[in-house]
Design a protein around this motif. Structure first.
Motif, PDB file in Angstrom:
ATOM      1  N   ASP A 199       0.816  -1.214   0.000  1.00  0.00           N
ATOM      2  CA  ASP A 199       0.000   0.000   0.000  1.00  0.00           C
ATOM      3  C   ASP A 199       0.854   1.270   0.000  1.00  0.00           C
ATOM      4  O   ASP A 199       0.370   2.352  -0.340  1.00  0.00           O
ATOM      5  CB  ASP A 199      -0.928   0.023   1.225  1.00  0.00           C
ATOM      6  CG  ASP A 199      -1.975  -1.072   1.156  1.00  0.00           C
ATOM      7  OD1 ASP A 199      -2.361  -1.444   0.032  1.00  0.00           O
ATOM      8  OD2 ASP A 199      -2.390  -1.560   2.221  1.00  0.00           O
ATOM      9  N   LEU A 200       2.096   1.154   0.392  1.00  0.00           N
ATOM     10  CA  LEU A 200       3.010   2.290   0.436  1.00  0.00           C
ATOM     11  C   LEU A 200       4.355   1.868  -0.143  1.00  0.00           C
ATOM     12  O   LEU A 200       4.648   0.683  -0.259  1.00  0.00           O
ATOM     13  CB  LEU A 200       3.190   2.785   1.874  1.00  0.00           C
ATOM     14  CG  LEU A 200       1.949   3.338   2.586  1.00  0.00           C
ATOM     15  CD1 LEU A 200       2.249   3.568   4.061  1.00  0.00           C
ATOM     16  CD2 LEU A 200       1.493   4.637   1.926  1.00  0.00           C
ATOM     17  N   GLY A 201       5.158   2.865  -0.497  1.00  0.00           N
ATOM     18  CA  GLY A 201       6.480   2.550  -1.014  1.00  0.00           C
ATOM     19  C   GLY A 201       6.741   3.238  -2.339  1.00  0.00           C
ATOM     20  O   GLY A 201       6.253   4.345  -2.596  1.00  0.00           O
ATOM     21  N   VAL A 202       7.504   2.566  -3.204  1.00  0.00           N
ATOM     22  CA  VAL A 202       7.862   3.110  -4.512  1.00  0.00           C
ATOM     23  C   VAL A 202       6.738   2.809  -5.508  1.00  0.00           C
ATOM     24  O   VAL A 202       6.307   1.665  -5.628  1.00  0.00           O
ATOM     25  CB  VAL A 202       9.186   2.479  -5.010  1.00  0.00           C
ATOM     26  CG1 VAL A 202       9.490   2.919  -6.439  1.00  0.00           C
ATOM     27  CG2 VAL A 202      10.329   2.850  -4.075  1.00  0.00           C
ATOM     28  N   PRO A 203       6.210   3.831  -6.216  1.00  0.00           N
ATOM     29  CA  PRO A 203       5.120   3.594  -7.157  1.00  0.00           C
ATOM     30  C   PRO A 203       5.544   2.713  -8.338  1.00  0.00           C
ATOM     31  O   PRO A 203       6.675   2.811  -8.821  1.00  0.00           O
ATOM     32  CB  PRO A 203       4.733   4.999  -7.628  1.00  0.00           C
ATOM     33  CG  PRO A 203       5.904   5.854  -7.320  1.00  0.00           C
ATOM     34  CD  PRO A 203       6.579   5.256  -6.139  1.00  0.00           C
ATOM     35  N   ILE A 238      -1.041   4.319 -11.409  1.00  0.00           N
ATOM     36  CA  ILE A 238      -0.046   3.347 -10.951  1.00  0.00           C
ATOM     37  C   ILE A 238      -0.675   1.995 -10.650  1.00  0.00           C
ATOM     38  O   ILE A 238      -1.864   1.883 -10.370  1.00  0.00           O
ATOM     39  CB  ILE A 238       0.717   3.873  -9.721  1.00  0.00           C
ATOM     40  CG1 ILE A 238      -0.244   4.098  -8.545  1.00  0.00           C
ATOM     41  CG2 ILE A 238       1.496   5.135 -10.052  1.00  0.00           C
ATOM     42  CD1 ILE A 238       0.463   4.415  -7.249  1.00  0.00           C
ATOM     43  N   TYR A 242       2.365  -0.195  -5.200  1.00  0.00           N
ATOM     44  CA  TYR A 242       3.637   0.233  -4.627  1.00  0.00           C
ATOM     45  C   TYR A 242       4.474  -0.995  -4.270  1.00  0.00           C
ATOM     46  O   TYR A 242       3.947  -2.101  -4.095  1.00  0.00           O
ATOM     47  CB  TYR A 242       3.416   1.082  -3.376  1.00  0.00           C
ATOM     48  CG  TYR A 242       2.653   2.354  -3.640  1.00  0.00           C
ATOM     49  CD1 TYR A 242       3.320   3.538  -3.938  1.00  0.00           C
ATOM     50  CD2 TYR A 242       1.263   2.370  -3.598  1.00  0.00           C
ATOM     51  CE1 TYR A 242       2.630   4.716  -4.183  1.00  0.00           C
ATOM     52  CE2 TYR A 242       0.556   3.544  -3.854  1.00  0.00           C
ATOM     53  CZ  TYR A 242       1.246   4.701  -4.140  1.00  0.00           C
ATOM     54  OH  TYR A 242       0.547   5.858  -4.395  1.00  0.00           O
ATOM     55  N   ASN A 293       8.346  -2.151  -2.097  1.00  0.00           N
ATOM     56  CA  ASN A 293       9.515  -1.771  -1.303  1.00  0.00           C
ATOM     57  C   ASN A 293      10.785  -2.305  -1.963  1.00  0.00           C
ATOM     58  O   ASN A 293      10.799  -3.421  -2.485  1.00  0.00           O
ATOM     59  CB  ASN A 293       9.403  -2.337   0.117  1.00  0.00           C
ATOM     60  CG  ASN A 293       8.250  -1.710   0.882  1.00  0.00           C
ATOM     61  OD1 ASN A 293       8.076  -0.492   0.870  1.00  0.00           O
ATOM     62  ND2 ASN A 293       7.457  -2.539   1.557  1.00  0.00           N
ATOM     63  N   ASP A 332       7.799  11.104 -10.200  1.00  0.00           N
ATOM     64  CA  ASP A 332       8.256  10.711  -8.874  1.00  0.00           C
ATOM     65  C   ASP A 332       9.782  10.751  -8.786  1.00  0.00           C
ATOM     66  O   ASP A 332      10.492  10.534  -9.764  1.00  0.00           O
ATOM     67  CB  ASP A 332       7.779   9.284  -8.555  1.00  0.00           C
ATOM     68  CG  ASP A 332       6.328   9.069  -8.942  1.00  0.00           C
ATOM     69  OD1 ASP A 332       5.455   9.372  -8.128  1.00  0.00           O
ATOM     70  OD2 ASP A 332       6.091   8.611 -10.075  1.00  0.00           O
ATOM     71  N   ALA A 339      10.717   5.555  -8.900  1.00  0.00           N
ATOM     72  CA  ALA A 339       9.591   4.748  -9.374  1.00  0.00           C
ATOM     73  C   ALA A 339      10.143   3.485 -10.014  1.00  0.00           C
ATOM     74  O   ALA A 339      11.364   3.329 -10.172  1.00  0.00           O
ATOM     75  CB  ALA A 339       8.751   5.534 -10.378  1.00  0.00           C
TER      76      ALA A 339
END
Length: 422
Positions: free
Chosen positions: A50-54, A64, A67, A69, A96, A99
């Motif tokens: 759910d989070l991190g690098v797109p 996108i 995400y 890691n 970004d 990415a």
């Protein structure tokens, strides 16, 4: 900043038929001189967070995929991501700081050129740069991208082009977005007008009663409820096969599929055909004028009336409803289309992935049942309203098409120097 066509600027032949003439102080160079390109990497669903690098994938816009890691492939702001399959050539400009992208795309790490100028070249020269053969799995290759020709002005003019197109395309995109929002509003209004008419009638002063159906809500006092099976003379399912099993190049009988059914109409493209002999073999699934066909898979519940043009056609994997004399086919078509999104047509699972509706489900759908004369009055009213709203939608769609064509032409002219930024 403005653009002008300056005939006093001497032009020369670029040597590329698609690019055509370019300003005398411009040149052509290979894409590979400005981009280190390769295929994106395979990213598994379990790696997506759910989070991190797109993560960018083969999409038509810059949305996108999710995400991740610690990606193995890292892209930076100003790099490009080009779909290699699916939405081929719909380039994304990476905004970004970091990415990455999936294996369905080609990445380009850009240097030695204004990256936004290169991005606009990929849009303006899309037809030449990303040409592909329409095979079973169409795709473009890294080599193809790397060997594309880039029209190259001085760096200062590259920046001017990028700034101008950023500003101008942003304004065009705003107008397009507003037009699309208007279309959505008109479509919502159309659905609202239809649902209101088929469940409440046209008389605003009539006394109402509870239909005891949460979808239908209140109905006029003198109306009754019925189920589809109570007003139909036939409810069956079309041939449940792979159409290719029956399709014949020499066929003359239409073989209607879900893809041919839009709300209220039969769309003739793309159409498949079968022979008269095959149609006779499949006699139980032949449809006739004023029969209803209901999409069983995909856009489930979308309904159309069979026009005279397709009398005697056959149907693949759709529910067929023939009506008796107490119910108007157009009225039921309006009712069922107004239900799409409001009821689930009691979906039944196919395997683990797909869902479909069934004869039993459609048969038991509750519908309002005014008198036949009132049904006809409602249909006539809705056809007029339908026409007005469709005309407004068509105007907005035409505006969008014109703006997108203008934007495409503008980008081509600016990145090839035929329209100069000053």
């Amino acid at each position: 900043m403005e653009t002008v066509i300056r005939p006093e600027i001497e032009m020369k032949d670029s040597g590329d038929v698609y690019i055509g003439k370019i300003p005398l102080n411009w040149r052509l160079a290979s894409y590979k001189y400005f981009a280190d390109s390769g295929m994106g990497l395979t990213i598994l669903k379990e790696d997506v967070t759910d989070l991190g690098v797109p993560i960018y994938s083969a999409t038509q816009d810059s949305s996108i995929f999710g995400y991740i890691n610690n990606p193995k492939l890292k892209l930076s702001k100003g790099d490009l991501v080009i779909p290699a399959r699916g939405t081929i050539g719909c380039t994304t400009y990476v905004e970004d700081d970091v990415a990455t992208c999936t294996q369905t795309t080609i990445y380009s790490k850009v240097s030695g050129i204004n990256p936004k100028f290169l991005f606009y070249c990929s849009i303006g020269l899309k037809e030449e740069w990303f040409y592909y053969v329409k095979t079973a799995i169409p795709q473009i290759t890294v080599s193809q991208v790397q060997n594309n020709k880039v029209p190259l002005p001085p760096l200062s003019e590259q920046q001017a082009v990028a700034d101008y197109l950023d500003e101008t395309c942003s304004k065009i995109d705003e107008i397009i977005a507003e037009a699309k929002a208007s279309i959505d509003e008109y479509k919502e209004l159309k659905q609202s007008v239809i649902f209101e008419a088929v469940t409440k009638g046209l008389d605003k002063n009539v006394k109402m009663k509870d239909s005891e159906n949460l979808v239908i809500g209140k109905i006029p006092n003198h109306w009754v409820k019925a189920r589809v099976k109570n007003v139909a003379t036939r409810i069956t399912v079309g041939v449940v096969v792979t159409p290719a099993n029956y399709f014949d190049d020499a066929g003359t009988v239409a073989f209607l599929r879900g893809i041919n059914v839009k709300e209220y109409i039969i769309n003739s493209e793309p159409m498949m055909y079968i022979t008269e002999e095959t149609n006779k073999e499949l006699s139980k699934t032949i449809v006739h004028t004023n029969d209803l066909v209901i999409v069983r898979d995909g856009a489930i519940g979308v309904t159309a009336v069979i026009p005279e043009k397709y009398d005697g056609a056959n149907v693949v994997s759709m529910i067929i409803v023939s009506l008796g004399s107490e119910y108007n086919h157009d009225y039921l078509c309006y009712v069922l289309n107004s239900y799409v999104g409001k009821i689930q047509f009691n979906l039944t699972k196919i395997g683990s992935a797909l869902s479909h509706t069934s004869v039993s489900s459609v048969s038991n759908i509750e519908i309002p049942k005014p008198s036949i004369n009132e049904q006809i009055d409602i249909v006539n009213y809705l056809k007029k309203q339908h026409k007005k709203l469709d005309s407004l939608i068509s105007e907005k769609e035409s505006l969008i098409n014109d703006l997108e064509a203008y934007k495409k032409s503008l980008i081509y002219e600016v990145v090839t120097g035929k329209r100069r930024v000053v």
